[in-house]
Design a protein around this motif. Structure first.
Motif, PDB file in Angstrom:
ATOM      1  N   ASP A  24       0.817  -1.221   0.000  1.00 28.54           N
ATOM      2  CA  ASP A  24       0.000   0.000   0.000  1.00 28.54           C
ATOM      3  C   ASP A  24       0.851   1.272   0.000  1.00 28.54           C
ATOM      4  OD1 ASP A  24       0.857   0.038   2.652  1.00 28.54           O
ATOM      5  OD2 ASP A  24      -1.152  -0.001   3.508  1.00 28.54           O
ATOM      6  N   THR A  25       2.175   1.137   0.120  1.00 25.74           N
ATOM      7  CA  THR A  25       3.067   2.295   0.025  1.00 25.74           C
ATOM      8  C   THR A  25       3.638   2.458  -1.379  1.00 25.74           C
ATOM      9  OG1 THR A  25       5.070   1.065   0.637  1.00 25.74           O
ATOM     10  CG2 THR A  25       3.749   1.990   2.447  1.00 25.74           C
TER      11      THR A  25
ATOM     12  N   ASP B  25      -1.244   5.155  -7.513  1.00 27.46           N
ATOM     13  CA  ASP B  25      -0.964   4.601  -6.194  1.00 27.46           C
ATOM     14  C   ASP B  25      -1.107   3.098  -6.246  1.00 27.46           C
ATOM     15  OD1 ASP B  25      -0.554   7.094  -5.120  1.00 27.46           O
ATOM     16  OD2 ASP B  25      -2.579   7.286  -4.314  1.00 27.46           O
ATOM     17  N   GLY B  26      -0.198   2.407  -5.567  1.00 28.30           N
ATOM     18  CA  GLY B  26      -0.285   0.959  -5.488  1.00 28.30           C
ATOM     19  C   GLY B  26       0.615   0.271  -6.494  1.00 28.30           C
TER      20      GLY B  26
ATOM     21  N   GLU C 119      -2.719  -6.089  -9.652  1.00 25.61           N
ATOM     22  CA  GLU C 119      -3.324  -6.764  -8.510  1.00 25.61           C
ATOM     23  C   GLU C 119      -2.980  -8.241  -8.601  1.00 25.61           C
ATOM     24  OE1 GLU C 119      -5.119  -5.482  -5.921  1.00 25.61           O
ATOM     25  OE2 GLU C 119      -4.601  -3.513  -6.721  1.00 25.61           O
TER      26      GLU C 119
END
Length: 119
Positions: free
Chosen positions: A52-53, A68-69, A73
């Motif tokens: 998540d950083t 972001d991310g 996935e």
């Protein structure tokens, strides 16, 4: 020859660990690095902060795009890497099998390549 051992695991498994379990796993990793170093196999390595950083950077048509991310996935997240010195792929696989987080996820072993010299 140099091999990169990419460490992947499900962060949810790690997040479910007690503080003591997490500490013990980290101590196993430290001991493993010491062992690899003593045997001349450890070049460098680094654990990564949680997914998540992460920030993903792309350049399309000279425009910088930031997300972001992580890039994709996935079930398992990239947690860190080891750069190993090994005589061949078989030895690199054997070394990677001793990386403690392999019990929780997977270790991708890939030969490193050198860039050609500058023209």
């Amino acid at each position: 020859m140099k091999y990169v051992a990419l460490v992947y695991y499900q962060e949810s498994i790690i997040n479910a660990m007690t503080d003591q379990e997490w500490h013990d796993l980290n101590q196993e990793c430290v001991a493993g690095v010491e062992r690899l170093s003593a045997q001349g196999h450890f070049v460098t390595g680094q654990p990564l902060q949680p997914v998540d950083t992460a920030t993903t950077v792309r350049v399309r048509n000279e425009e910088v795009l930031i997300t972001d991310g992580p890039f994709a996935e996935t079930k398992e997240q990239l947690a860190g890497f080891y750069l190993l010195e090994a005589r061949d792929l078989n030895e690199a696989i054997q070394l990677a099998s001793r990386i403690p987080p392999a019990r929780f996820g997977s270790i991708e072993v890939r030969p490193a390549r050198e860039l050609p010299p500058k023209d």
